[in-house]
Motif scaffolding. Structure first.
Motif, mmCIF file in Angstrom:
data_model
loop_
_atom_site.group_PDB
_atom_site.id
_atom_site.type_symbol
_atom_site.label_atom_id
_atom_site.label_comp_id
_atom_site.label_asym_id
_atom_site.label_seq_id
_atom_site.Cartn_x
_atom_site.Cartn_y
_atom_site.Cartn_z
ATOM 1 N N SER A 110 2.471 1.493 -3.373
ATOM 2 C CA SER A 110 1.550 1.963 -4.409
ATOM 3 C C SER A 110 1.274 3.456 -4.234
ATOM 4 O O SER A 110 1.116 4.181 -5.212
ATOM 5 C CB SER A 110 0.253 1.164 -4.397
ATOM 6 N N LYS A 111 1.232 3.953 -2.989
ATOM 7 C CA LYS A 111 1.054 5.384 -2.755
ATOM 8 C C LYS A 111 2.244 6.162 -3.310
ATOM 9 O O LYS A 111 2.080 7.213 -3.933
ATOM 10 C CB LYS A 111 0.860 5.680 -1.270
ATOM 11 N N VAL A 112 3.427 5.660 -3.082
ATOM 12 C CA VAL A 112 4.633 6.313 -3.588
ATOM 13 C C VAL A 112 4.629 6.280 -5.115
ATOM 14 O O VAL A 112 4.982 7.263 -5.777
ATOM 15 C CB VAL A 112 5.902 5.647 -3.009
ATOM 16 N N VAL A 145 0.853 -1.193 0.000
ATOM 17 C CA VAL A 145 0.000 0.000 0.000
ATOM 18 C C VAL A 145 0.886 1.239 0.000
ATOM 19 O O VAL A 145 0.650 2.193 -0.736
ATOM 20 C CB VAL A 145 -0.962 -0.014 1.207
ATOM 21 N N LYS A 146 1.919 1.218 0.823
ATOM 22 C CA LYS A 146 2.845 2.335 0.894
ATOM 23 C C LYS A 146 3.582 2.476 -0.432
ATOM 24 O O LYS A 146 3.772 3.578 -0.935
ATOM 25 C CB LYS A 146 3.833 2.106 2.043
ATOM 26 N N TYR A 192 1.984 6.176 -7.093
ATOM 27 C CA TYR A 192 1.012 7.167 -7.571
ATOM 28 C C TYR A 192 1.560 8.579 -7.409
ATOM 29 O O TYR A 192 1.373 9.433 -8.281
ATOM 30 C CB TYR A 192 -0.317 7.039 -6.814
ATOM 31 N N LEU A 193 2.233 8.828 -6.300
ATOM 32 C CA LEU A 193 2.808 10.144 -6.064
ATOM 33 C C LEU A 193 3.858 10.466 -7.127
ATOM 34 O O LEU A 193 3.866 11.571 -7.677
ATOM 35 C CB LEU A 193 3.414 10.213 -4.658
#
Length: 150
Positions: free
Chosen positions: A30-32, A27-28, A34-35
């Motif tokens: 995938s957030k990175v 999750v972390k 996307y960022l």
């Protein structure tokens, strides 16, 4: 049996926290991702907008320079044409003035001749004086026009 269950539970208990850590990492991660993805898109868009602004300013500067040069050429051509017309007008007025001056001189000679040859019964000299006065008026008008042109 109780020991087998414990041994079976123990490995399962350790697997569950690993999955949650992997899930949290994914999750972390995938957030990175996307960022980074949105940051790179924003950077591309900002670069495109900035490039467009710089290119537009360059085109505007180039166009204004070309317009200034074209306007300067047109003004130069108009000024040359005006100077030519002014010179033609000066030569025309000077020629007219010299012609008028010769006419005035010839009228003066004719007047002097008729005055000498006239007797008291003829009144031709008055007509010549009238014509001479008209010619002098026109000569004065032409001189004024020439002074205005200068």
């Amino acid at each position: 049996m109780s020991t087998q269950i414990e041994t079976k539970l123990a490995p399962n208990a350790t697997v569950a926290p690993q999955r949650s850590v992997k899930a949290a990492k994914s999750v972390k991660s995938s957030k990175v991702s996307y960022l980074i993805f949105f940051s790179s898109w924003f950077l591309l868009i900002a670069t495109g907008v900035l490039g467009t602004m710089i290119y537009t300013e360059h085109l505007r500067t180039q166009l204004s320079t070309q317009l200034a040069a074209q306007t300067e050429q047109q003004l130069q051509a108009m000024q040359e044409q005006y100077q030519q017309q002014l010179e033609q007008l000066k030569t025309s007025v000077t020629a007219d003035l010299s012609n008028l001056h010769t006419k005035v001189d010839s009228f003066n000679e004719l007047l002097a001749f008729t005055k000498d040859s006239a007797n008291s019964k003829t009144d031709n000299s008055n007509q010549l004086y009238t014509q001479l006065a008209e010619v002098k008026k026109k000569l004065d008008e032409l001189k004024q026009n020439l002074d205005v042109l200068k």
